[in-house]
Design a protein around this motif. Structure first.
Motif, PDB file in Angstrom:
ATOM      1  N   GLY A 113       0.813  -1.209   0.000  1.00 50.02           N
ATOM      2  CA  GLY A 113       0.000   0.000   0.000  1.00 50.02           C
ATOM      3  C   GLY A 113       0.844   1.256   0.000  1.00 50.02           C
ATOM      4  N   VAL A 114       1.903   1.268   0.810  1.00 47.23           N
ATOM      5  CA  VAL A 114       2.760   2.448   0.921  1.00 47.23           C
ATOM      6  C   VAL A 114       3.518   2.698  -0.378  1.00 47.23           C
ATOM      7  CG1 VAL A 114       4.715   3.436   2.161  1.00 47.23           C
ATOM      8  CG2 VAL A 114       2.987   2.171   3.404  1.00 47.23           C
ATOM      9  N   LEU A 115       3.904   1.644  -1.059  1.00 48.77           N
ATOM     10  CA  LEU A 115       4.664   1.791  -2.298  1.00 48.77           C
ATOM     11  C   LEU A 115       3.776   2.019  -3.523  1.00 48.77           C
ATOM     12  CD1 LEU A 115       7.358  -0.971  -1.689  1.00 48.77           C
ATOM     13  CD2 LEU A 115       7.544   1.499  -1.308  1.00 48.77           C
ATOM     14  N   SER A 116       2.487   2.097  -3.309  1.00 50.89           N
ATOM     15  CA  SER A 116       1.557   2.325  -4.413  1.00 50.89           C
ATOM     16  C   SER A 116       1.712   3.736  -4.966  1.00 50.89           C
ATOM     17  CB  SER A 116       0.126   2.124  -3.919  1.00 50.89           C
ATOM     18  OG  SER A 116      -0.792   2.546  -4.887  1.00 50.89           O
ATOM     19  N   TRP A 117       1.509   3.873  -6.267  1.00 53.43           N
ATOM     20  CA  TRP A 117       1.633   5.188  -6.892  1.00 53.43           C
ATOM     21  C   TRP A 117       0.599   6.158  -6.341  1.00 53.43           C
ATOM     22  CZ3 TRP A 117      -2.356   7.439  -9.477  1.00 53.43           C
ATOM     23  CH2 TRP A 117      -3.415   6.602  -9.834  1.00 53.43           C
ATOM     24  N   SER A 118      -0.575   5.666  -5.957  1.00 56.08           N
ATOM     25  CA  SER A 118      -1.619   6.565  -5.466  1.00 56.08           C
ATOM     26  C   SER A 118      -1.258   7.195  -4.128  1.00 56.08           C
ATOM     27  CB  SER A 118      -2.952   5.826  -5.360  1.00 56.08           C
ATOM     28  OG  SER A 118      -2.882   4.819  -4.383  1.00 56.08           O
ATOM     29  N   VAL A 119      -0.348   6.570  -3.399  1.00 55.78           N
ATOM     30  CA  VAL A 119       0.117   7.150  -2.137  1.00 55.78           C
ATOM     31  C   VAL A 119       1.235   8.144  -2.407  1.00 55.78           C
ATOM     32  CG1 VAL A 119       1.245   6.626   0.061  1.00 55.78           C
ATOM     33  CG2 VAL A 119      -0.621   5.191  -0.743  1.00 55.78           C
ATOM     34  N   TRP A 120       2.228   7.722  -3.172  1.00 57.30           N
ATOM     35  CA  TRP A 120       3.389   8.586  -3.376  1.00 57.30           C
ATOM     36  C   TRP A 120       3.135   9.750  -4.325  1.00 57.30           C
ATOM     37  CZ3 TRP A 120       6.680   9.246   0.072  1.00 57.30           C
ATOM     38  CH2 TRP A 120       6.956   8.218   0.950  1.00 57.30           C
ATOM     39  N   ILE A 121       2.165   9.625  -5.216  1.00 59.71           N
ATOM     40  CA  ILE A 121       1.877  10.751  -6.098  1.00 59.71           C
ATOM     41  C   ILE A 121       1.252  11.907  -5.312  1.00 59.71           C
ATOM     42  CG2 ILE A 121      -0.483  10.247  -6.855  1.00 59.71           C
ATOM     43  CD1 ILE A 121       0.585  10.731  -9.739  1.00 59.71           C
ATOM     44  N   PHE A 122       0.746  11.625  -4.127  1.00 57.04           N
ATOM     45  CA  PHE A 122       0.200  12.670  -3.264  1.00 57.04           C
ATOM     46  C   PHE A 122       1.231  13.169  -2.254  1.00 57.04           C
ATOM     47  CE2 PHE A 122      -1.907  14.113   0.590  1.00 57.04           C
ATOM     48  CZ  PHE A 122      -2.769  15.062   0.087  1.00 57.04           C
ATOM     49  N   TYR A 123       1.892  12.249  -1.543  1.00 54.47           N
ATOM     50  CA  TYR A 123       2.740  12.648  -0.411  1.00 54.47           C
ATOM     51  C   TYR A 123       4.116  13.158  -0.832  1.00 54.47           C
ATOM     52  CZ  TYR A 123      -0.884  10.760   2.497  1.00 54.47           C
ATOM     53  OH  TYR A 123      -2.100  10.540   3.100  1.00 54.47           O
ATOM     54  N   LEU A 124       4.657  12.652  -1.909  1.00 51.81           N
ATOM     55  CA  LEU A 124       5.972  13.128  -2.352  1.00 51.81           C
ATOM     56  C   LEU A 124       5.946  14.614  -2.718  1.00 51.81           C
ATOM     57  CD1 LEU A 124       8.892  12.310  -2.782  1.00 51.81           C
ATOM     58  CD2 LEU A 124       8.298  11.684  -5.120  1.00 51.81           C
ATOM     59  N   PRO A 125       4.964  15.100  -3.470  1.00 55.62           N
ATOM     60  CA  PRO A 125       4.916  16.545  -3.726  1.00 55.62           C
ATOM     61  C   PRO A 125       4.744  17.388  -2.456  1.00 55.62           C
ATOM     62  CG  PRO A 125       3.578  15.403  -5.329  1.00 55.62           C
ATOM     63  CD  PRO A 125       3.986  14.386  -4.306  1.00 55.62           C
ATOM     64  N   VAL A 126       4.031  16.847  -1.469  1.00 56.27           N
ATOM     65  CA  VAL A 126       3.885  17.591  -0.211  1.00 56.27           C
ATOM     66  C   VAL A 126       5.244  17.729   0.471  1.00 56.27           C
ATOM     67  CG1 VAL A 126       2.819  17.599   2.081  1.00 56.27           C
ATOM     68  CG2 VAL A 126       1.482  16.891   0.099  1.00 56.27           C
ATOM     69  N   ILE A 127       6.008  16.641   0.503  1.00 54.20           N
ATOM     70  CA  ILE A 127       7.347  16.694   1.101  1.00 54.20           C
ATOM     71  C   ILE A 127       8.245  17.637   0.309  1.00 54.20           C
ATOM     72  CG2 ILE A 127       9.446  15.344   1.545  1.00 54.20           C
ATOM     73  CD1 ILE A 127       7.583  12.975   2.238  1.00 54.20           C
ATOM     74  N   LEU A 128       8.188  17.558  -1.007  1.00 50.72           N
ATOM     75  CA  LEU A 128       9.009  18.453  -1.840  1.00 50.72           C
ATOM     76  C   LEU A 128       8.608  19.917  -1.652  1.00 50.72           C
ATOM     77  CD1 LEU A 128       9.258  16.330  -5.103  1.00 50.72           C
ATOM     78  CD2 LEU A 128      10.988  16.638  -3.324  1.00 50.72           C
ATOM     79  N   THR A 129       7.332  20.179  -1.466  1.00 44.42           N
ATOM     80  CA  THR A 129       6.872  21.542  -1.188  1.00 44.42           C
ATOM     81  C   THR A 129       7.424  22.034   0.144  1.00 44.42           C
ATOM     82  OG1 THR A 129       4.849  21.157  -2.452  1.00 44.42           O
ATOM     83  CG2 THR A 129       4.833  23.000  -0.895  1.00 44.42           C
ATOM     84  N   PHE A 130       7.389  21.164   1.146  1.00 44.74           N
ATOM     85  CA  PHE A 130       7.962  21.540   2.453  1.00 44.74           C
ATOM     86  C   PHE A 130       9.431  21.899   2.307  1.00 44.74           C
ATOM     87  CE2 PHE A 130       5.523  20.320   6.445  1.00 44.74           C
ATOM     88  CZ  PHE A 130       4.291  20.564   5.873  1.00 44.74           C
ATOM     89  N   LEU A 131      10.159  21.070   1.563  1.00 40.19           N
ATOM     90  CA  LEU A 131      11.593  21.341   1.389  1.00 40.19           C
ATOM     91  C   LEU A 131      11.833  22.620   0.600  1.00 40.19           C
ATOM     92  CD1 LEU A 131      12.858  17.715   0.673  1.00 40.19           C
ATOM     93  CD2 LEU A 131      13.118  19.030   2.786  1.00 40.19           C
ATOM     94  N   ALA A 132      11.018  22.886  -0.410  1.00 35.30           N
ATOM     95  CA  ALA A 132      11.175  24.106  -1.206  1.00 35.30           C
ATOM     96  C   ALA A 132      10.877  25.351  -0.374  1.00 35.30           C
ATOM     97  CB  ALA A 132      10.267  24.056  -2.432  1.00 35.30           C
ATOM     98  N   VAL A 133       9.793  25.313   0.386  1.00 33.69           N
ATOM     99  CA  VAL A 133       9.450  26.470   1.228  1.00 33.69           C
ATOM    100  C   VAL A 133      10.494  26.657   2.315  1.00 33.69           C
ATOM    101  CG1 VAL A 133       7.731  27.371   2.864  1.00 33.69           C
ATOM    102  CG2 VAL A 133       6.973  26.307   0.733  1.00 33.69           C
ATOM    103  N   ALA A 134      10.992  25.574   2.879  1.00 33.29           N
ATOM    104  CA  ALA A 134      12.034  25.690   3.907  1.00 33.29           C
ATOM    105  C   ALA A 134      13.299  26.300   3.325  1.00 33.29           C
ATOM    106  CB  ALA A 134      12.345  24.304   4.494  1.00 33.29           C
ATOM    107  N   ARG A 135      13.604  25.934   2.111  1.00 31.05           N
ATOM    108  CA  ARG A 135      14.798  26.521   1.470  1.00 31.05           C
ATOM    109  C   ARG A 135      14.599  28.009   1.198  1.00 31.05           C
ATOM    110  NH1 ARG A 135      19.269  24.135  -1.448  1.00 31.05           N
ATOM    111  NH2 ARG A 135      20.112  25.734  -2.799  1.00 31.05           N
ATOM    112  N   ILE A 136      13.403  28.394   0.787  1.00 32.16           N
ATOM    113  CA  ILE A 136      13.105  29.805   0.536  1.00 32.16           C
ATOM    114  C   ILE A 136      13.192  30.611   1.838  1.00 32.16           C
ATOM    115  CG2 ILE A 136      11.247  31.418  -0.085  1.00 32.16           C
ATOM    116  CD1 ILE A 136      10.357  29.298  -2.159  1.00 32.16           C
ATOM    117  N   LEU A 137      12.675  30.012   2.916  1.00 28.03           N
ATOM    118  CA  LEU A 137      12.710  30.705   4.214  1.00 28.03           C
ATOM    119  C   LEU A 137      14.131  30.797   4.759  1.00 28.03           C
ATOM    120  CD1 LEU A 137       9.517  29.306   5.935  1.00 28.03           C
ATOM    121  CD2 LEU A 137       9.872  31.604   5.014  1.00 28.03           C
TER     122      LEU A 137
END
Length: 138
Positions: A113-137
């Protein structure tokens, strides 16, 4: 004839109960995504307001926990769907066993379930957004 009709009705009730469980698992999976998005938005706003990127870095494990929970519900949903399909294939003149438990097959490993595309296509962009905003800050 009445016996056949009764067995067919019992068979349909069993399928309805299984479908209700499958719907609950899908709803729980959707709720995990909703809660994660709401909390993530609040954390990004908080981090921007106090201008502290550490809030976002320390919140990434929370996103991973939501992804594990979402994957768990997806795995359960698949297992119940498998049981639904096997119950559906039974002859309608057999008495149903009314078993409501996940049907674990070879394709449903612990991380499926965790390795399913339907999970990672949602959560990976959220993590990448966190990292991008943290880098901007900064």
């Amino acid at each position: 004839m009445d016996q056949e009709k009764l067995l067919a009705e019992m068979h349909m009730k069993h399928l309805e109960m299984l479908q209700a469980v499958i719907s609950r698992m899908a709803s729980n999976s959707s709720s995990a995504k909703t809660y994660c998005m709401s909390i993530s938005s609040a954390l990004i706003a908080l981090s921007a307001a106090i201008k502290d990127a550490n809030v976002l870095y320390f919140s990434i494990p929370m996103i991973m926990i939501f992804s594990l929970l979402d994957g768990y519900y997806l795995r359960l949903e698949r297992a119940f769907r498998d049981q639904y399909n096997s119950a559906r294939r039974r002859k309608k003149n057999e008495e149903p066993d009314f078993e409501i438990s996940p049907s674990w097959t070879a394709g449903s490993g612990r991380l499926s379930g965790v390795l399913s595309w339907s999970v990672w296509i949602f959560y990976l962009p959220v993590i990448l957004t966190f990292l991008a905003v943290a880098r901007i800050l900064g």
